[in-house]
Design a protein around this motif. Structure first.
Motif, PDB file in Angstrom:
ATOM      1  N   CYS A  76       1.903  -4.906  -4.776  1.00  0.00           N
ATOM      2  CA  CYS A  76       2.455  -4.700  -6.085  1.00  0.00           C
ATOM      3  C   CYS A  76       3.831  -5.435  -6.402  1.00  0.00           C
ATOM      4  O   CYS A  76       4.545  -5.482  -5.490  1.00  0.00           O
ATOM      5  CB  CYS A  76       2.707  -3.081  -6.490  1.00  0.00           C
ATOM      6  SG  CYS A  76       1.029  -2.421  -6.575  1.00  0.00           S
ATOM      7  N   ASN A 114      -6.765  -6.515  -2.088  1.00  0.00           N
ATOM      8  CA  ASN A 114      -5.407  -6.361  -2.472  1.00  0.00           C
ATOM      9  C   ASN A 114      -4.485  -6.970  -2.158  1.00  0.00           C
ATOM     10  O   ASN A 114      -4.195  -7.180  -0.953  1.00  0.00           O
ATOM     11  CB  ASN A 114      -5.343  -4.594  -2.172  1.00  0.00           C
ATOM     12  CG  ASN A 114      -3.857  -4.205  -2.654  1.00  0.00           C
ATOM     13  OD1 ASN A 114      -3.289  -4.652  -3.780  1.00  0.00           O
ATOM     14  ND2 ASN A 114      -3.351  -3.076  -2.183  1.00  0.00           N
ATOM     15  N   ILE A 129      -4.361  -8.616  -7.380  1.00  0.00           N
ATOM     16  CA  ILE A 129      -5.710  -8.221  -6.881  1.00  0.00           C
ATOM     17  C   ILE A 129      -6.505  -9.721  -6.961  1.00  0.00           C
ATOM     18  O   ILE A 129      -6.342 -10.512  -7.788  1.00  0.00           O
ATOM     19  CB  ILE A 129      -6.632  -7.170  -7.304  1.00  0.00           C
ATOM     20  CG1 ILE A 129      -6.905  -7.136  -8.918  1.00  0.00           C
ATOM     21  CG2 ILE A 129      -5.914  -5.659  -7.000  1.00  0.00           C
ATOM     22  CD1 ILE A 129      -7.770  -6.322  -9.515  1.00  0.00           C
ATOM     23  N   GLU A 165      -2.535   1.466  -5.546  1.00  0.00           N
ATOM     24  CA  GLU A 165      -3.390   0.753  -4.790  1.00  0.00           C
ATOM     25  C   GLU A 165      -4.286   1.548  -4.036  1.00  0.00           C
ATOM     26  O   GLU A 165      -5.296   1.103  -3.368  1.00  0.00           O
ATOM     27  CB  GLU A 165      -2.471   0.213  -3.886  1.00  0.00           C
ATOM     28  CG  GLU A 165      -1.578  -0.860  -4.340  1.00  0.00           C
ATOM     29  CD  GLU A 165      -0.144  -1.494  -3.332  1.00  0.00           C
ATOM     30  OE1 GLU A 165      -0.775  -2.386  -2.746  1.00  0.00           O
ATOM     31  OE2 GLU A 165       0.448  -0.776  -2.966  1.00  0.00           O
ATOM     32  N   GLU A 208       0.807  -1.454   0.039  1.00  0.00           N
ATOM     33  CA  GLU A 208       0.022  -0.056   0.043  1.00  0.00           C
ATOM     34  C   GLU A 208       0.757   1.259  -0.022  1.00  0.00           C
ATOM     35  O   GLU A 208       0.541   2.375   0.814  1.00  0.00           O
ATOM     36  CB  GLU A 208      -1.062   0.153   1.067  1.00  0.00           C
ATOM     37  CG  GLU A 208      -1.967  -0.965   1.013  1.00  0.00           C
ATOM     38  CD  GLU A 208      -3.327  -0.904   2.052  1.00  0.00           C
ATOM     39  OE1 GLU A 208      -3.193  -0.059   3.244  1.00  0.00           O
ATOM     40  OE2 GLU A 208      -4.339  -1.685   1.938  1.00  0.00           O
ATOM     41  N   GLN A 263      -0.203  -4.727 -10.141  1.00  0.00           N
ATOM     42  CA  GLN A 263      -0.799  -5.040  -8.955  1.00  0.00           C
ATOM     43  C   GLN A 263      -1.478  -6.447  -8.905  1.00  0.00           C
ATOM     44  O   GLN A 263      -2.153  -6.653  -9.682  1.00  0.00           O
ATOM     45  CB  GLN A 263      -1.989  -3.768  -9.080  1.00  0.00           C
ATOM     46  CG  GLN A 263      -2.620  -3.846  -7.772  1.00  0.00           C
ATOM     47  CD  GLN A 263      -3.581  -2.777  -7.497  1.00  0.00           C
ATOM     48  OE1 GLN A 263      -3.984  -2.308  -8.497  1.00  0.00           O
ATOM     49  NE2 GLN A 263      -3.975  -2.657  -6.225  1.00  0.00           N
ATOM     50  N   TYR A 298     -10.492  -0.608  -7.706  1.00  0.00           N
ATOM     51  CA  TYR A 298     -10.085  -1.519  -8.545  1.00  0.00           C
ATOM     52  C   TYR A 298     -11.252  -1.690  -9.992  1.00  0.00           C
ATOM     53  O   TYR A 298     -10.712  -2.260 -10.894  1.00  0.00           O
ATOM     54  CB  TYR A 298      -9.984  -2.839  -7.809  1.00  0.00           C
ATOM     55  CG  TYR A 298      -8.943  -2.602  -6.537  1.00  0.00           C
ATOM     56  CD1 TYR A 298      -7.712  -2.071  -6.862  1.00  0.00           C
ATOM     57  CD2 TYR A 298      -9.365  -3.028  -5.506  1.00  0.00           C
ATOM     58  CE1 TYR A 298      -6.913  -1.971  -5.632  1.00  0.00           C
ATOM     59  CE2 TYR A 298      -8.833  -2.554  -4.246  1.00  0.00           C
ATOM     60  CZ  TYR A 298      -7.353  -2.232  -4.611  1.00  0.00           C
ATOM     61  OH  TYR A 298      -6.473  -1.995  -3.588  1.00  0.00           O
TER      62      TYR A 298
END
Length: 78
Positions: free
Chosen positions: A61, A58, A75, A40, A35, A73, A44
Motif C-alpha cells: 500500500c 498484493n 495489486i 490488505e 501487510e 493498494q 481483493y
C-alpha cells in the motif's frame, strides 16, 4: 565508445516505484509497511464473476499525504 547510461541498476519495489511516479506529478506519497493495513487482509476480488481472476498478488500500500484519498493498494491480477 561508452554508453551514457550508468552500469549500476537501482532495484525498487512496486511501492517505491509508484511513489516516485506520483512525486513527478506533485503528489506526496510514502510506502507503507507490507501487510500492516486492514485493507490488505480482505479478499481483493469476488470469485462469483468470470472476469475476476482467482490469483491476485498484493504489492503493498501507499499512503497519500494532503489528499482525500487515504491509501492506495497495489495489486496485480492474473
Amino acid at each position: 565508445m561508452h554508453d551514457s547510461e550508468p552500469d549500476t541498476i537501482v532495484r525498487k519495489n512496486k511501492q517505491k516505484e509508484y511513489c516516485d511516479l506520483l512525486e513527478k506529478i506533485g503528489v506526496t506519497a510514502e510506502p507503507k509497511q507490507f501487510e500492516t493495513d486492514e485493507v490488505e487482509k480482505s479478499d481483493y476480488y469476488s470469485k462469483y464473476y468470470s472476469h475476476s481472476p482467482a490469483m491476485v498478488t498484493n504489492h503493498g500500500c501507499i499512503d497519500l499525504k494532503g489528499s482525500n484519498i487515504d491509501i492506495i493498494q497495489i495489486i496485480q491480477k492474473g
